[in-house]
Scaffold this motif. Structure first.
Motif, PDB file in Angstrom:
ATOM      1  N   LEU A   1       1.069  13.783   0.187  1.00 25.06           N
ATOM      2  CA  LEU A   1       0.609  15.166   0.084  1.00 25.06           C
ATOM      3  C   LEU A   1      -0.610  15.273  -0.820  1.00 25.06           C
ATOM      4  N   PHE A   2      -0.700  14.371  -1.805  1.00 21.28           N
ATOM      5  CA  PHE A   2      -1.824  14.363  -2.737  1.00 21.28           C
ATOM      6  C   PHE A   2      -2.335  12.926  -2.864  1.00 21.28           C
ATOM      7  N   PRO A   3      -3.648  12.745  -2.920  1.00 19.79           N
ATOM      8  CA  PRO A   3      -4.190  11.381  -3.051  1.00 19.79           C
ATOM      9  C   PRO A   3      -3.714  10.710  -4.334  1.00 19.79           C
ATOM     10  N   GLN A   4      -3.321   9.446  -4.223  1.00 23.19           N
ATOM     11  CA  GLN A   4      -2.861   8.681  -5.374  1.00 23.19           C
ATOM     12  C   GLN A   4      -3.538   7.314  -5.355  1.00 23.19           C
ATOM     13  N   VAL A   5      -3.986   6.871  -6.500  1.00 22.20           N
ATOM     14  CA  VAL A   5      -4.588   5.545  -6.588  1.00 22.20           C
ATOM     15  C   VAL A   5      -3.501   4.524  -6.901  1.00 22.20           C
ATOM     16  N   GLY A   6      -3.839   3.267  -6.698  1.00 22.79           N
ATOM     17  CA  GLY A   6      -2.906   2.209  -7.057  1.00 22.79           C
ATOM     18  C   GLY A   6      -2.005   1.801  -5.918  1.00 22.79           C
ATOM     19  N   LEU A   7      -1.139   0.837  -6.210  1.00 23.50           N
ATOM     20  CA  LEU A   7      -0.229   0.282  -5.219  1.00 23.50           C
ATOM     21  C   LEU A   7       1.141   0.954  -5.312  1.00 23.50           C
ATOM     22  N   SER A   8       2.056   0.505  -4.450  1.00 20.71           N
ATOM     23  CA  SER A   8       3.254   1.303  -4.219  1.00 20.71           C
ATOM     24  C   SER A   8       4.567   0.720  -4.724  1.00 20.71           C
ATOM     25  N   PHE A   9       4.743  -0.601  -4.736  1.00 21.32           N
ATOM     26  CA  PHE A   9       6.057  -1.193  -4.995  1.00 21.32           C
ATOM     27  C   PHE A   9       6.047  -1.995  -6.289  1.00 21.32           C
ATOM     28  N   PRO A  10       6.922  -1.622  -7.233  1.00 22.68           N
ATOM     29  CA  PRO A  10       7.853  -0.489  -7.261  1.00 22.68           C
ATOM     30  C   PRO A  10       7.177   0.756  -7.840  1.00 22.68           C
ATOM     31  N   SER A  11       7.825   1.886  -7.704  1.00 24.77           N
ATOM     32  CA  SER A  11       7.279   3.144  -8.212  1.00 24.77           C
ATOM     33  C   SER A  11       7.194   3.116  -9.732  1.00 24.77           C
TER      34      SER A  11
ATOM     35  N   LEU B   1       0.837  -1.198   0.000  1.00 21.82           N
ATOM     36  CA  LEU B   1       0.000   0.000   0.000  1.00 21.82           C
ATOM     37  C   LEU B   1       0.871   1.246   0.000  1.00 21.82           C
ATOM     38  N   ARG B   2       0.328   2.313  -0.540  1.00 26.03           N
ATOM     39  CA  ARG B   2       1.060   3.580  -0.572  1.00 26.03           C
ATOM     40  C   ARG B   2       1.137   4.179   0.837  1.00 26.03           C
ATOM     41  N   PRO B   3       2.080   5.106   1.040  1.00 26.29           N
ATOM     42  CA  PRO B   3       2.160   5.796   2.336  1.00 26.29           C
ATOM     43  C   PRO B   3       0.865   6.542   2.629  1.00 26.29           C
ATOM     44  N   ASP B   4       0.440   6.539   3.885  1.00 20.28           N
ATOM     45  CA  ASP B   4      -0.786   7.256   4.260  1.00 20.28           C
ATOM     46  C   ASP B   4      -0.513   8.715   4.584  1.00 20.28           C
TER      47      ASP B   4
END
Length: 218
Positions: free
Chosen positions: A132-142, A126-129
């Motif tokens: 600064l701005f809402p982002q959809v999707g998963l986190s690893f890798p960028s 999961l992305r960091p909570d």
């Protein structure tokens, strides 16, 4: 006959060096990616990620006017931009009769985008909570780091290979790195996400380059 033998030997030496360098780069990126997955998903370590967030938080507090510039930079590896670049750049190259280069750029973008989604689905981080701005999707890798590295790295390689504007090629590589770093600044990715994206993007470029060279030589 002696001249032909010398030229053949020179060619074989060059190919051996090229293969050796590509293999070394690929193994390095593979090792780095594997190490990062162990740190994140087995050791569950957040030391690097937290240290990176602490640093960018201090930077943002010291220079708040920097944030709009960072948002502008990060756009250049956003999905709309990458889709446009992945179509326009190859079309431009094809129009200039550079069909092989056009195919290389298209596959660099399309292949890295597909791999990125496969990796994200598999690792499901999961992305960091604290973004600064809402982002959809998963986190690893960028995705910004991975696909940006593939796009700008591929174009940089083509510029260098044709002996044109090597400094511009270097600038594109640094630009890709900067884009990846903006994701940490904005807290939309962890530092380990970005580092893994760099490694995966570069690894894909090496695989793509090697595969295309083998195909074209056949």
């Amino acid at each position: 006959m002696q001249k032909l033998y010398t030229r053949l030997l020179t060619l074989l030496t060059f190919l051996a060096v090229e293969v050796g360098v590509l293999l070394l780069v690929f193994l390095t990126t593979l090792t780095a990616f594997y190490y990062l997955t162990r740190v994140v998903f087995e050791q569950r370590s957040m030391l690097l990620d937290q240290a990176a967030f602490d640093y960018v938080d201090q930077l943002r507090a010291a220079a708040p006017a920097l944030t709009p510039w960072v948002v502008g930079v990060t756009f250049f590896a956003s999905a709309p931009f990458l889709v446009a670049a992945g179509v326009i750049v190859p079309l431009g190259l094809a129009w200039r009769k550079r069909r092989r280069e056009a195919l290389e750029v298209f596959l660099a973008v399309a292949g890295s985008a597909l791999l990125n989604q496969l990796f994200k689905t598999h690792f499901h981080r999961l992305r960091p909570d604290t973004a600064l701005f809402p982002q959809v999707g998963l986190s690893f890798p960028s995705g910004h780091a991975m696909i940006g590295t593939a796009l700008y790295g591929c174009v940089a390689w083509l510029l260098w290979r044709h002996g044109r504007h090597p400094l511009l090629g270097l600038g594109l590589v640094l630009w890709a790195v900067l884009i990846g770093l903006t994701r940490i600044y904005l807290h939309v990715h962890y530092a380990t996400d970005v580092l893994a994206g760099f490694a995966a993007g570069l690894g894909w470029l090496v695989l793509l380059r090697s595969g295309l060279q083998l195909w074209w030589r056949r």
